[in-house]
Design an enzyme around this catalytic site. Sequence first.
Site, mmCIF file in Angstrom:
data_model
loop_
_atom_site.group_PDB
_atom_site.id
_atom_site.type_symbol
_atom_site.label_atom_id
_atom_site.label_comp_id
_atom_site.label_asym_id
_atom_site.label_seq_id
_atom_site.Cartn_x
_atom_site.Cartn_y
_atom_site.Cartn_z
ATOM 1 N N ARG A 53 -9.651 1.291 -10.072
ATOM 2 C CA ARG A 53 -9.141 2.091 -8.638
ATOM 3 C C ARG A 53 -8.100 3.142 -9.213
ATOM 4 O O ARG A 53 -7.889 3.360 -10.355
ATOM 5 C CB ARG A 53 -8.460 0.926 -7.932
ATOM 6 C CG ARG A 53 -7.819 -0.491 -8.590
ATOM 7 C CD ARG A 53 -6.909 -0.110 -9.420
ATOM 8 N NE ARG A 53 -5.816 0.553 -8.816
ATOM 9 C CZ ARG A 53 -4.763 1.350 -9.483
ATOM 10 N NH1 ARG A 53 -4.787 1.699 -10.645
ATOM 11 N NH2 ARG A 53 -4.052 2.060 -8.514
ATOM 12 N N GLY A 54 -7.633 3.815 -8.205
ATOM 13 C CA GLY A 54 -6.973 5.004 -8.407
ATOM 14 C C GLY A 54 -7.660 6.125 -8.388
ATOM 15 O O GLY A 54 -8.982 6.300 -8.821
ATOM 16 N N ALA A 55 -7.315 7.493 -7.337
ATOM 17 C CA ALA A 55 -8.251 8.314 -7.328
ATOM 18 C C ALA A 55 -8.829 9.131 -8.330
ATOM 19 O O ALA A 55 -10.013 9.297 -8.356
ATOM 20 C CB ALA A 55 -7.308 9.505 -6.325
ATOM 21 N N ARG A 90 -15.442 3.760 -1.149
ATOM 22 C CA ARG A 90 -14.093 3.728 -0.548
ATOM 23 C C ARG A 90 -14.065 5.246 0.166
ATOM 24 O O ARG A 90 -14.514 6.177 -0.304
ATOM 25 C CB ARG A 90 -13.171 3.448 -1.601
ATOM 26 C CG ARG A 90 -13.296 2.225 -2.449
ATOM 27 C CD ARG A 90 -12.072 2.085 -3.115
ATOM 28 N NE ARG A 90 -10.835 1.850 -2.536
ATOM 29 C CZ ARG A 90 -9.620 1.657 -3.002
ATOM 30 N NH1 ARG A 90 -9.610 1.779 -4.275
ATOM 31 N NH2 ARG A 90 -8.729 1.511 -2.125
ATOM 32 N N GLN A 202 -0.292 -3.152 -7.039
ATOM 33 C CA GLN A 202 -0.578 -2.309 -8.124
ATOM 34 C C GLN A 202 0.475 -2.102 -9.001
ATOM 35 O O GLN A 202 0.525 -1.526 -10.320
ATOM 36 C CB GLN A 202 -1.511 -0.860 -7.767
ATOM 37 C CG GLN A 202 -2.611 -1.214 -7.067
ATOM 38 C CD GLN A 202 -2.634 -1.671 -5.727
ATOM 39 O OE1 GLN A 202 -1.765 -2.168 -5.121
ATOM 40 N NE2 GLN A 202 -3.675 -0.945 -5.102
ATOM 41 N N ASP A 243 -3.791 10.303 -3.254
ATOM 42 C CA ASP A 243 -5.355 9.866 -2.871
ATOM 43 C C ASP A 243 -5.974 11.017 -2.333
ATOM 44 O O ASP A 243 -7.226 11.400 -2.406
ATOM 45 C CB ASP A 243 -5.675 8.733 -2.351
ATOM 46 C CG ASP A 243 -5.049 7.494 -3.060
ATOM 47 O OD1 ASP A 243 -3.926 7.234 -2.846
ATOM 48 O OD2 ASP A 243 -6.251 7.055 -3.837
ATOM 49 N N ASN A 253 -1.217 8.645 0.347
ATOM 50 C CA ASN A 253 -1.054 7.727 -0.919
ATOM 51 C C ASN A 253 -0.883 6.297 -0.218
ATOM 52 O O ASN A 253 -0.988 5.974 1.048
ATOM 53 C CB ASN A 253 0.274 8.255 -1.726
ATOM 54 C CG ASN A 253 0.328 7.445 -2.862
ATOM 55 O OD1 ASN A 253 -0.854 7.336 -3.865
ATOM 56 N ND2 ASN A 253 1.386 6.919 -3.304
ATOM 57 N N LYS A 254 -0.928 5.281 -1.304
ATOM 58 C CA LYS A 254 -0.887 3.834 -1.119
ATOM 59 C C LYS A 254 0.120 3.539 0.247
ATOM 60 O O LYS A 254 1.290 3.824 0.177
ATOM 61 C CB LYS A 254 -0.646 3.061 -2.376
ATOM 62 C CG LYS A 254 -0.254 1.689 -2.341
ATOM 63 C CD LYS A 254 -1.695 0.983 -1.767
ATOM 64 C CE LYS A 254 -2.944 1.448 -2.500
ATOM 65 N NZ LYS A 254 -4.094 1.061 -1.782
#
Length: 368
Positions: A53-55, A90, A202, A243, A253-254
């Site tokens: 995960r993570g862009a 995603r 995260q 992201d 972002n998150k």
Amino acid sequence: MKVDGKHYRSIWRNADGLSIGAIDQRRLPHEFVVATLATSAEAAEAIRSMLVRGAPLIGATAAYGMALAMREDSSDAGIEHAWQRLIATRPTAINLKWALDEMRRVLRPLPPDKRADAAYARADDIAEEDVGINEHIAQNGLPLIEAIATKKRGEMVNVLTHCNAGWLATVDWGTATAPIYLAHERGIKVHVWVDETRPRNQGASLTAWELGHHGVPHTVIPDNTGGHLMQHGKVDLVMVGTDRVAANGDVCNKIGTYLKALAAHDNGVPFYVALPSPTIDFSITDGVAQIPIEQRGAEEVADMTGRTRDGRIETVRIVPEGSPVANYAFDVTPARLVTGLITERGVLAANRVALSSAFPERIVAAAE
Ligand code: MRU
């Protein structure tokens, strides 16, 4: 980055030259497990299930997914099928589409028997480029930390971060953490407030694990603590990843990042966002209105997984049976709340002029 003295990246090509190795991030911080992705379907599932995960890492994994797909079916239809399967994993991180489009651009003109080798080579390059970009982000973000350290006469610089924008979210170094790692390496006293980042944690599970392995002083805090810390002068700057950045400088972002930006603005705390250029989406002119926000399963909010005192990994429910749950995975921070964008080409203002002057080639790509 090192794990128990051994150098790792978050993703790599295995010794067989064909399958892909990746750290299974679902198992951290309690277990360090390496997964093997041997098919394009496995690469897609790794992204969907957040094994990776993570862009930027999602982008690199998708690139390798295309390479694996070319071993399975290197026809024109095979390229399209793999692109469709991977893009569906995603919706929010634009690095996924960037990497898939880039792979398709390279592969389409080639004869089918040349596509698998070319795909692995381009995927390796995409991974390598990410590392290089992040090293530049480290160098460009370092002066921001240095300036505060000088102003504080060498006292501890306190950085607040949200989610994981560390080396696990990229191929190496991380984006928001890259300047922090470099500052730490250079002997600057830096301490990180790590938002736990509900519901997937995260921050608590990944950022804290990373920083701990590198000996960077840090403290995990519940997500709603940042405002209080800022009011009491305990945060010198905020650094987060992203992201997707819209052409107008809005930053996705998150979930929860926006609230941190509001608190930072109210307290005069600089709010920086670190990003590699593949995270810019020039096709989106208004981030709040247009960036698709992923909604994930209710179980991520209703359940929590952790290690019991006797060492077992268990999942428990924390929400009453029957209570509806909403799980928006991202939010958008308007550009007006962003002090600066730390990129591989310098620290930019969060607006169209600055972004398009620094990355003109990306505007052309977005229009294609
Ligand atoms: O849902 P995730 O874990 O993929 O979300 C990750 C983030 O929001 C990161 O902060 C973002 O991708 C930047 S990573 C360098």
